[in-house]
Motif scaffolding. Structure first.
Motif, PDB file in Angstrom:
ATOM      1  N   MET A 165       0.870  -1.180   0.031  1.00 49.84           N
ATOM      2  CA  MET A 165       0.181   0.068  -0.040  1.00 49.84           C
ATOM      3  C   MET A 165       0.805   1.209  -0.017  1.00 49.84           C
ATOM      4  N   VAL A 166       1.900   1.282   0.789  1.00 52.69           N
ATOM      5  CA  VAL A 166       2.613   2.567   0.985  1.00 52.69           C
ATOM      6  C   VAL A 166       3.436   2.850  -0.365  1.00 52.69           C
ATOM      7  N   ASP A 167       3.957   1.561  -1.057  1.00 55.04           N
ATOM      8  CA  ASP A 167       4.704   1.797  -2.141  1.00 55.04           C
ATOM      9  C   ASP A 167       3.655   2.085  -3.487  1.00 55.04           C
ATOM     10  N   ASP A 168       2.496   1.786  -3.175  1.00 51.36           N
ATOM     11  CA  ASP A 168       1.448   2.103  -4.474  1.00 51.36           C
ATOM     12  C   ASP A 168       1.187   3.616  -4.272  1.00 51.36           C
ATOM     13  N   ILE A 169       1.142   4.239  -3.255  1.00 58.69           N
ATOM     14  CA  ILE A 169       0.597   5.739  -3.126  1.00 58.69           C
ATOM     15  C   ILE A 169       2.081   6.529  -3.361  1.00 58.69           C
ATOM     16  N   GLY A 170       3.184   5.980  -3.331  1.00 61.90           N
ATOM     17  CA  GLY A 170       4.202   6.722  -3.550  1.00 61.90           C
ATOM     18  C   GLY A 170       5.182   6.978  -2.400  1.00 61.90           C
ATOM     19  N   GLY A 171       5.238   6.247  -1.236  1.00 60.05           N
ATOM     20  CA  GLY A 171       5.859   6.332  -0.059  1.00 60.05           C
ATOM     21  C   GLY A 171       5.109   7.545   0.586  1.00 60.05           C
ATOM     22  N   ILE A 172       5.829   7.560   1.864  1.00 64.94           N
ATOM     23  CA  ILE A 172       5.077   8.676   2.913  1.00 64.94           C
ATOM     24  C   ILE A 172       6.328   9.200   3.523  1.00 64.94           C
ATOM     25  N   THR A 173       5.983  10.505   4.346  1.00 66.72           N
ATOM     26  CA  THR A 173       6.924  11.391   4.796  1.00 66.72           C
ATOM     27  C   THR A 173       6.533  11.219   6.414  1.00 66.72           C
ATOM     28  N   VAL A 174       7.460  10.991   7.227  1.00 69.30           N
ATOM     29  CA  VAL A 174       7.499  11.342   8.677  1.00 69.30           C
ATOM     30  C   VAL A 174       8.453  12.046   9.166  1.00 69.30           C
ATOM     31  N   THR A 175       8.203  12.483  10.433  1.00 67.86           N
ATOM     32  CA  THR A 175       9.092  13.180  11.172  1.00 67.86           C
ATOM     33  C   THR A 175       9.734  12.413  12.390  1.00 67.86           C
ATOM     34  N   ASN A 176      10.825  11.962  12.290  1.00 66.22           N
ATOM     35  CA  ASN A 176      11.684  10.763  13.155  1.00 66.22           C
ATOM     36  C   ASN A 176      12.309  11.823  14.552  1.00 66.22           C
ATOM     37  N   PRO A 177      11.874  11.539  15.730  1.00 67.62           N
ATOM     38  CA  PRO A 177      12.326  12.402  16.691  1.00 67.62           C
ATOM     39  C   PRO A 177      13.774  11.941  17.155  1.00 67.62           C
ATOM     40  N   ARG A 178      14.232  10.556  16.730  1.00 66.45           N
ATOM     41  CA  ARG A 178      15.456   9.965  17.275  1.00 66.45           C
ATOM     42  C   ARG A 178      16.025   9.218  15.973  1.00 66.45           C
ATOM     43  N   PRO A 179      17.375   9.079  16.071  1.00 57.79           N
ATOM     44  CA  PRO A 179      17.891   7.937  15.005  1.00 57.79           C
ATOM     45  C   PRO A 179      17.930   6.724  15.618  1.00 57.79           C
ATOM     46  N   PHE A 180      17.618   5.579  14.790  1.00 55.44           N
ATOM     47  CA  PHE A 180      17.569   4.283  15.424  1.00 55.44           C
ATOM     48  C   PHE A 180      17.973   3.132  14.167  1.00 55.44           C
ATOM     49  N   TYR A 219      18.370  -6.522  11.888  1.00 57.41           N
ATOM     50  CA  TYR A 219      17.507  -7.673  11.285  1.00 57.41           C
ATOM     51  C   TYR A 219      16.400  -6.851  10.427  1.00 57.41           C
ATOM     52  N   LEU A 220      15.896  -5.644  10.672  1.00 57.18           N
ATOM     53  CA  LEU A 220      15.022  -5.123   9.836  1.00 57.18           C
ATOM     54  C   LEU A 220      15.477  -3.817   8.999  1.00 57.18           C
ATOM     55  N   LYS A 221      16.354  -3.096   9.537  1.00 52.06           N
ATOM     56  CA  LYS A 221      17.045  -1.816   8.736  1.00 52.06           C
ATOM     57  C   LYS A 221      18.303  -1.629   9.542  1.00 52.06           C
ATOM     58  N   ASP A 222      19.467  -2.120   8.790  1.00 47.07           N
ATOM     59  CA  ASP A 222      20.583  -2.018   9.519  1.00 47.07           C
ATOM     60  C   ASP A 222      21.308  -0.604   9.245  1.00 47.07           C
ATOM     61  N   ASP A 223      20.854   0.018   8.115  1.00 45.18           N
ATOM     62  CA  ASP A 223      21.477   1.439   7.933  1.00 45.18           C
ATOM     63  C   ASP A 223      20.534   2.587   8.615  1.00 45.18           C
ATOM     64  N   GLY A 224      19.451   1.865   9.114  1.00 48.83           N
ATOM     65  CA  GLY A 224      18.770   2.840  10.156  1.00 48.83           C
ATOM     66  C   GLY A 224      17.893   4.075   9.668  1.00 48.83           C
ATOM     67  N   PHE A 225      17.355   4.933  10.601  1.00 52.20           N
ATOM     68  CA  PHE A 225      16.734   6.052  10.043  1.00 52.20           C
ATOM     69  C   PHE A 225      17.248   7.089  10.846  1.00 52.20           C
ATOM     70  N   ALA A 262       8.724   1.554   6.031  1.00 48.01           N
ATOM     71  CA  ALA A 262       7.414   2.018   6.686  1.00 48.01           C
ATOM     72  C   ALA A 262       7.159   0.923   7.583  1.00 48.01           C
ATOM     73  N   MET A 263       7.183  -0.205   7.131  1.00 47.03           N
ATOM     74  CA  MET A 263       7.057  -1.488   7.894  1.00 47.03           C
ATOM     75  C   MET A 263       8.279  -1.603   8.934  1.00 47.03           C
ATOM     76  N   ALA A 264       9.357  -1.334   8.718  1.00 47.41           N
ATOM     77  CA  ALA A 264      10.400  -1.256   9.658  1.00 47.41           C
ATOM     78  C   ALA A 264      10.319  -0.221  10.673  1.00 47.41           C
ATOM     79  N   PHE A 265      10.178   0.919  10.348  1.00 42.37           N
ATOM     80  CA  PHE A 265       9.821   2.036  11.154  1.00 42.37           C
ATOM     81  C   PHE A 265       8.770   1.754  12.139  1.00 42.37           C
ATOM     82  N   SER A 266       7.950   0.829  11.870  1.00 43.73           N
ATOM     83  CA  SER A 266       6.618   0.682  12.693  1.00 43.73           C
ATOM     84  C   SER A 266       6.808  -0.592  13.414  1.00 43.73           C
ATOM     85  N   ARG A 267       7.819  -1.380  13.116  1.00 48.22           N
ATOM     86  CA  ARG A 267       7.853  -2.609  13.910  1.00 48.22           C
ATOM     87  C   ARG A 267       9.223  -2.783  14.752  1.00 48.22           C
TER      88      ARG A 267
END
Length: 313
Positions: free
Chosen positions: A157-172, A176-182, A194-199
Protein backbone atom coordinates in the motif's frame (compact mmCIF):
# COMPACT_ATOMS: atom_id res chain seq x y z
CA UNK A 1 -24.11 9.50 19.27
CA UNK A 2 -24.59 5.78 18.94
CA UNK A 3 -22.89 3.51 21.46
CA UNK A 4 -19.93 1.54 20.13
CA UNK A 5 -19.88 -2.14 20.97
CA UNK A 6 -17.60 -4.94 19.78
CA UNK A 7 -19.76 -7.65 18.27
CA UNK A 8 -18.52 -9.13 15.01
CA UNK A 9 -20.93 -9.67 12.14
CA UNK A 10 -18.45 -11.58 9.98
CA UNK A 11 -15.12 -10.89 8.27
CA UNK A 12 -14.56 -9.44 4.84
CA UNK A 13 -11.35 -10.25 3.05
CA UNK A 14 -9.49 -7.84 0.80
CA UNK A 15 -7.00 -8.83 -1.91
CA UNK A 16 -3.36 -8.03 -1.21
CA UNK A 17 -2.84 -5.77 -4.22
CA UNK A 18 -6.49 -5.07 -4.90
CA UNK A 19 -6.73 -2.59 -2.03
CA UNK A 20 -3.69 -1.28 -0.22
CA UNK A 21 -4.45 -1.16 3.46
CA UNK A 22 -2.18 0.44 6.02
CA UNK A 23 -1.46 -1.37 9.23
CA UNK A 24 -1.88 1.60 11.43
CA UNK A 25 -3.97 4.33 12.73
CA UNK A 26 -6.36 6.67 10.98
CA UNK A 27 -6.16 5.14 7.54
CA UNK A 28 -5.14 1.65 8.46
CA UNK A 29 -8.62 0.38 8.92
CA UNK A 30 -10.18 1.84 5.80
CA UNK A 31 -7.43 3.15 3.55
CA UNK A 32 -8.27 0.17 1.36
CA UNK A 33 -11.49 1.91 0.46
CA UNK A 34 -9.74 4.82 -1.22
CA UNK A 35 -6.52 3.40 -2.69
CA UNK A 36 -7.19 1.34 -5.83
CA UNK A 37 -4.78 -1.32 -7.06
CA UNK A 38 -4.83 -4.46 -9.22
CA UNK A 39 -4.76 -8.20 -8.45
CA UNK A 40 -6.30 -10.32 -5.73
CA UNK A 41 -4.72 -12.55 -3.10
CA UNK A 42 -7.21 -13.31 -0.29
CA UNK A 43 -6.73 -13.31 3.49
CA UNK A 44 -4.34 -10.35 3.47
CA UNK A 45 -6.83 -8.04 5.20
CA UNK A 46 -10.19 -8.45 6.90
CA UNK A 47 -12.76 -5.84 7.85
CA UNK A 48 -15.09 -7.08 10.58
CA UNK A 49 -18.20 -5.04 11.23
CA UNK A 50 -19.70 -5.04 14.69
CA UNK A 51 -23.43 -5.48 15.07
CA UNK A 52 -24.10 -2.16 16.80
CA UNK A 53 -22.60 -0.25 13.88
CA UNK A 54 -25.75 -0.86 11.82
CA UNK A 55 -27.52 2.26 10.62
CA UNK A 56 -24.64 4.66 11.17
CA UNK A 57 -25.09 8.19 9.87
CA UNK A 58 -21.80 10.03 10.18
CA UNK A 59 -23.21 13.55 10.25
CA UNK A 60 -21.74 14.50 13.61
CA UNK A 61 -20.84 11.04 14.81
CA UNK A 62 -17.54 9.32 15.60
CA UNK A 63 -16.75 5.95 14.04
CA UNK A 64 -14.29 3.79 15.97
CA UNK A 65 -12.04 1.25 14.29
CA UNK A 66 -9.57 -1.08 15.96
CA UNK A 67 -6.64 -1.41 13.57
CA UNK A 68 -4.57 -4.56 14.01
CA UNK A 69 -1.33 -5.55 12.30
CA UNK A 70 -1.19 -9.33 12.22
CA UNK A 71 2.12 -11.14 12.56
CA UNK A 72 0.66 -14.24 10.91
CA UNK A 73 3.11 -16.37 8.97
CA UNK A 74 2.27 -17.97 5.60
CA UNK A 75 -0.39 -20.61 6.11
CA UNK A 76 -1.56 -19.16 9.44
CA UNK A 77 -5.01 -17.66 9.97
CA UNK A 78 -4.35 -13.99 10.54
CA UNK A 79 -7.66 -13.68 12.42
CA UNK A 80 -6.47 -16.16 15.04
CA UNK A 81 -2.82 -15.15 15.56
CA UNK A 82 -1.35 -12.51 17.84
CA UNK A 83 -1.56 -8.92 16.69
CA UNK A 84 1.71 -7.04 16.37
CA UNK A 85 0.27 -3.51 16.22
CA UNK A 86 -2.85 -2.17 17.95
CA UNK A 87 -4.32 1.27 17.35
CA UNK A 88 -7.85 2.31 18.36
CA UNK A 89 -8.81 4.92 15.78
CA UNK A 90 -11.63 7.44 15.96
CA UNK A 91 -12.86 9.46 12.96
CA UNK A 92 -15.27 12.40 13.05
CA UNK A 93 -16.00 13.42 9.44
CA UNK A 94 -18.01 16.53 10.34
CA UNK A 95 -14.89 18.21 11.76
CA UNK A 96 -12.06 16.34 10.02
CA UNK A 97 -10.81 15.20 13.43
CA UNK A 98 -9.12 11.87 13.94
CA UNK A 99 -7.45 10.27 16.91
CA UNK A 100 -5.43 7.14 17.57
CA UNK A 101 -4.95 5.55 20.96
CA UNK A 102 -1.92 3.27 20.81
CA UNK A 103 -1.98 0.13 22.92
CA UNK A 104 1.32 -1.67 23.51
CA UNK A 105 0.87 -5.22 22.25
CA UNK A 106 2.32 -6.76 25.43
CA UNK A 107 -0.17 -4.98 27.71
CA UNK A 108 -1.23 -7.47 30.38
CA UNK A 109 -5.00 -7.24 30.73
CA UNK A 110 -8.09 -9.26 31.51
CA UNK A 111 -9.26 -11.19 28.43
CA UNK A 112 -12.97 -12.02 28.85
CA UNK A 113 -13.38 -15.73 29.43
CA UNK A 114 -9.63 -16.41 29.42
CA UNK A 115 -8.18 -14.87 32.56
CA UNK A 116 -5.31 -12.39 32.17
CA UNK A 117 -2.86 -12.36 29.27
CA UNK A 118 -1.20 -10.03 26.80
CA UNK A 119 -3.86 -8.03 25.00
CA UNK A 120 -2.88 -9.35 21.59
CA UNK A 121 -3.54 -12.91 22.75
CA UNK A 122 -7.26 -12.10 22.58
CA UNK A 123 -7.07 -12.40 18.80
CA UNK A 124 -5.74 -15.93 19.17
CA UNK A 125 -8.39 -16.92 21.70
CA UNK A 126 -11.46 -15.47 20.03
CA UNK A 127 -10.66 -13.55 16.86
CA UNK A 128 -11.52 -9.88 16.14
CA UNK A 129 -14.67 -9.92 18.26
CA UNK A 130 -12.85 -10.87 21.44
CA UNK A 131 -9.96 -8.52 20.73
CA UNK A 132 -12.39 -5.64 20.27
CA UNK A 133 -14.09 -6.51 23.55
CA UNK A 134 -10.75 -6.74 25.36
CA UNK A 135 -9.56 -3.37 24.08
CA UNK A 136 -12.96 -1.91 24.88
CA UNK A 137 -12.64 -3.04 28.48
CA UNK A 138 -9.25 -1.32 28.73
CA UNK A 139 -10.06 2.01 27.06
CA UNK A 140 -13.81 2.22 27.62
CA UNK A 141 -14.59 2.41 23.88
CA UNK A 142 -15.42 -0.71 21.93
CA UNK A 143 -14.92 -0.42 18.17
CA UNK A 144 -17.55 -0.30 15.46
CA UNK A 145 -15.18 -2.20 13.15
CA UNK A 146 -12.05 -4.29 13.57
CA UNK A 147 -9.51 -4.23 10.75
CA UNK A 148 -6.81 -6.90 10.58
CA UNK A 149 -4.06 -6.88 7.96
CA UNK A 150 -0.72 -8.51 7.27
CA UNK A 151 2.50 -6.54 7.02
CA UNK A 152 3.30 -7.38 3.35
CA UNK A 153 -0.07 -5.87 2.43
CA UNK A 154 0.90 -2.69 4.27
CA UNK A 155 4.22 -2.46 2.42
CA UNK A 156 2.44 -2.74 -0.93
CA UNK A 157 0.00 0.00 0.00
CA UNK A 158 2.72 2.48 0.95
CA UNK A 159 4.63 1.76 -2.26
CA UNK A 160 1.49 2.18 -4.34
CA UNK A 161 0.81 5.67 -2.99
CA UNK A 162 4.42 6.69 -3.66
CA UNK A 163 5.87 6.40 -0.17
CA UNK A 164 5.20 8.58 2.85
CA UNK A 165 6.97 11.26 4.87
CA UNK A 166 7.33 11.09 8.65
CA UNK A 167 9.07 13.17 11.28
CA UNK A 168 11.47 11.00 13.27
CA UNK A 169 12.48 12.33 16.72
CA UNK A 170 15.51 10.06 17.19
CA UNK A 171 17.96 8.05 15.07
CA UNK A 172 17.69 4.28 15.36
CA UNK A 173 18.53 1.12 13.46
CA UNK A 174 18.00 -2.61 13.65
CA UNK A 175 20.39 -5.28 12.31
CA UNK A 176 17.52 -7.48 11.18
CA UNK A 177 14.98 -5.04 9.75
CA UNK A 178 16.92 -1.85 8.89
CA UNK A 179 20.68 -2.04 9.34
CA UNK A 180 21.34 1.43 7.89
CA UNK A 181 18.72 2.87 10.20
CA UNK A 182 16.59 5.99 10.23
CA UNK A 183 17.93 9.53 10.58
CA UNK A 184 16.42 12.25 12.73
CA UNK A 185 14.01 14.74 11.17
CA UNK A 186 11.68 14.51 8.18
CA UNK A 187 12.41 11.34 6.24
CA UNK A 188 10.86 9.60 3.25
CA UNK A 189 9.80 5.97 3.68
CA UNK A 190 9.13 3.27 1.11
CA UNK A 191 6.74 0.46 1.91
CA UNK A 192 9.44 -1.72 3.44
CA UNK A 193 10.94 1.19 5.36
CA UNK A 194 7.52 2.13 6.73
CA UNK A 195 7.03 -1.45 7.91
CA UNK A 196 10.44 -1.47 9.60
CA UNK A 197 9.85 1.96 11.15
CA UNK A 198 6.60 0.62 12.60
CA UNK A 199 7.93 -2.69 13.88
CA UNK A 200 11.37 -2.00 15.39
CA UNK A 201 11.20 -2.12 19.16
CA UNK A 202 14.33 -3.49 20.82
CA UNK A 203 16.55 -0.68 19.54
CA UNK A 204 14.26 2.00 21.02
CA UNK A 205 14.80 3.19 24.58
CA UNK A 206 11.06 3.26 25.19
CA UNK A 207 10.50 -0.19 23.69
CA UNK A 208 6.86 -0.96 22.97
CA UNK A 209 5.76 2.57 23.88
CA UNK A 210 8.11 4.21 21.37
CA UNK A 211 7.15 1.68 18.73
CA UNK A 212 3.47 2.49 19.15
CA UNK A 213 4.29 6.20 18.80
CA UNK A 214 6.22 5.43 15.58
CA UNK A 215 3.19 3.57 14.27
CA UNK A 216 1.20 6.73 14.82
CA UNK A 217 3.79 8.78 12.91
CA UNK A 218 3.35 6.40 10.00
CA UNK A 219 -0.44 6.75 10.16
CA UNK A 220 -0.05 10.51 9.82
CA UNK A 221 2.05 10.02 6.72
CA UNK A 222 -0.48 7.68 5.14
CA UNK A 223 -3.39 9.97 6.04
CA UNK A 224 -1.61 12.86 4.32
CA UNK A 225 -1.20 10.83 1.12
CA UNK A 226 -4.83 9.70 1.10
CA UNK A 227 -6.04 13.24 1.78
CA UNK A 228 -3.92 14.56 -1.07
CA UNK A 229 -5.66 12.27 -3.58
CA UNK A 230 -9.17 12.29 -2.15
CA UNK A 231 -10.29 15.24 -4.25
CA UNK A 232 -9.33 13.63 -7.56
CA UNK A 233 -12.56 13.19 -9.56
CA UNK A 234 -13.93 9.68 -9.10
CA UNK A 235 -11.10 8.50 -6.84
CA UNK A 236 -13.28 7.41 -3.91
CA UNK A 237 -16.08 6.18 -6.14
CA UNK A 238 -13.76 3.95 -8.18
CA UNK A 239 -12.35 2.58 -4.97
CA UNK A 240 -15.70 1.60 -3.52
CA UNK A 241 -16.78 -0.09 -6.76
CA UNK A 242 -13.58 -2.10 -6.84
CA UNK A 243 -14.03 -3.11 -3.21
CA UNK A 244 -17.50 -4.42 -4.02
CA UNK A 245 -16.05 -6.53 -6.82
CA UNK A 246 -13.27 -8.12 -4.78
CA UNK A 247 -14.22 -7.78 -1.10
CA UNK A 248 -16.29 -10.32 0.79
CA UNK A 249 -18.09 -7.66 2.80
CA UNK A 250 -20.10 -9.97 5.02
CA UNK A 251 -23.21 -8.00 4.08
CA UNK A 252 -21.64 -4.54 4.16
CA UNK A 253 -23.53 -2.43 1.58
CA UNK A 254 -21.80 -0.11 -0.93
CA UNK A 255 -23.26 2.91 0.86
CA UNK A 256 -21.46 1.95 4.06
CA UNK A 257 -18.16 1.38 2.27
CA UNK A 258 -18.52 4.79 0.68
CA UNK A 259 -19.25 6.30 4.09
CA UNK A 260 -16.09 4.79 5.54
CA UNK A 261 -14.05 5.95 2.56
CA UNK A 262 -15.32 9.49 3.00
CA UNK A 263 -14.59 9.33 6.73
CA UNK A 264 -10.93 8.64 5.96
CA UNK A 265 -10.79 11.26 3.22
CA UNK A 266 -12.16 13.89 5.60
CA UNK A 267 -9.20 13.67 7.99
CA UNK A 268 -7.24 16.91 8.33
CA UNK A 269 -3.58 16.79 9.31
CA UNK A 270 -3.97 19.64 11.78
CA UNK A 271 -6.77 17.76 13.55
CA UNK A 272 -5.04 14.44 14.18
CA UNK A 273 -4.23 13.75 17.83
CA UNK A 274 -2.49 10.66 19.15
CA UNK A 275 -1.58 9.16 22.51
CA UNK A 276 -0.01 5.88 23.64
CA UNK A 277 -1.27 4.15 26.76
CA UNK A 278 1.55 4.16 29.29
CA UNK A 279 2.51 1.56 31.83
CA UNK A 280 5.35 -0.25 33.52
CA UNK A 281 7.45 -3.19 32.41
CA UNK A 282 7.28 -6.36 34.42
CA UNK A 283 6.78 -10.09 34.32
CA UNK A 284 3.75 -12.35 34.47
CA UNK A 285 5.20 -15.74 35.23
CA UNK A 286 8.01 -16.22 32.72
CA UNK A 287 6.57 -13.70 30.25
CA UNK A 288 7.80 -10.14 29.88
CA UNK A 289 4.75 -7.86 29.79
CA UNK A 290 3.56 -4.29 30.11
CA UNK A 291 1.25 -3.47 32.99
CA UNK A 292 -0.84 -0.71 31.43
CA UNK A 293 -1.99 2.42 33.24
CA UNK A 294 -5.69 1.54 33.15
CA UNK A 295 -6.77 4.88 34.63
CA UNK A 296 -4.87 6.70 31.89
CA UNK A 297 -6.36 4.47 29.19
CA UNK A 298 -9.85 5.27 30.47
CA UNK A 299 -9.05 9.01 30.54
CA UNK A 300 -8.02 8.84 26.90
CA UNK A 301 -11.26 7.05 26.07
CA UNK A 302 -13.37 9.58 27.96
CA UNK A 303 -11.50 12.47 26.35
CA UNK A 304 -11.89 11.28 22.75
CA UNK A 305 -15.25 9.53 22.85
CA UNK A 306 -17.43 12.45 21.75
CA UNK A 307 -15.22 14.31 19.28
CA UNK A 308 -12.21 12.13 18.29
CA UNK A 309 -9.85 14.60 19.94
CA UNK A 310 -7.22 13.93 22.62
CA UNK A 311 -5.55 16.41 24.94
CA UNK A 312 -2.90 16.22 27.60
CA UNK A 313 -0.88 13.25 26.33
Amino acid sequence: MRAARARAAGPGQVGRRMWRVGVLGVVLAVAALVVPASTVAPTEAALVKVRSAEGMALDDDVVWILAVGSDARPGEDMLRTRGDALQLVGLRPSTGAATAIGIPRDSYVAVPGHGSDRVNAALTYGGPRLLGETVGDLVGIEPDYVMVTRFPFFEDMVDDIGGITVTNPRPFADPYLKDDGFATGRIRLSGYDAMAFSRIRKELSGGDFDRSANQQRVLRGIAAQVRARADEPGFVERGVLSVMEHLDTGGLPPSELFMLARAVASVRQDRITTCVVGGTLGNAGAASVVFPDVAQARRYGDDARQDARLSGC
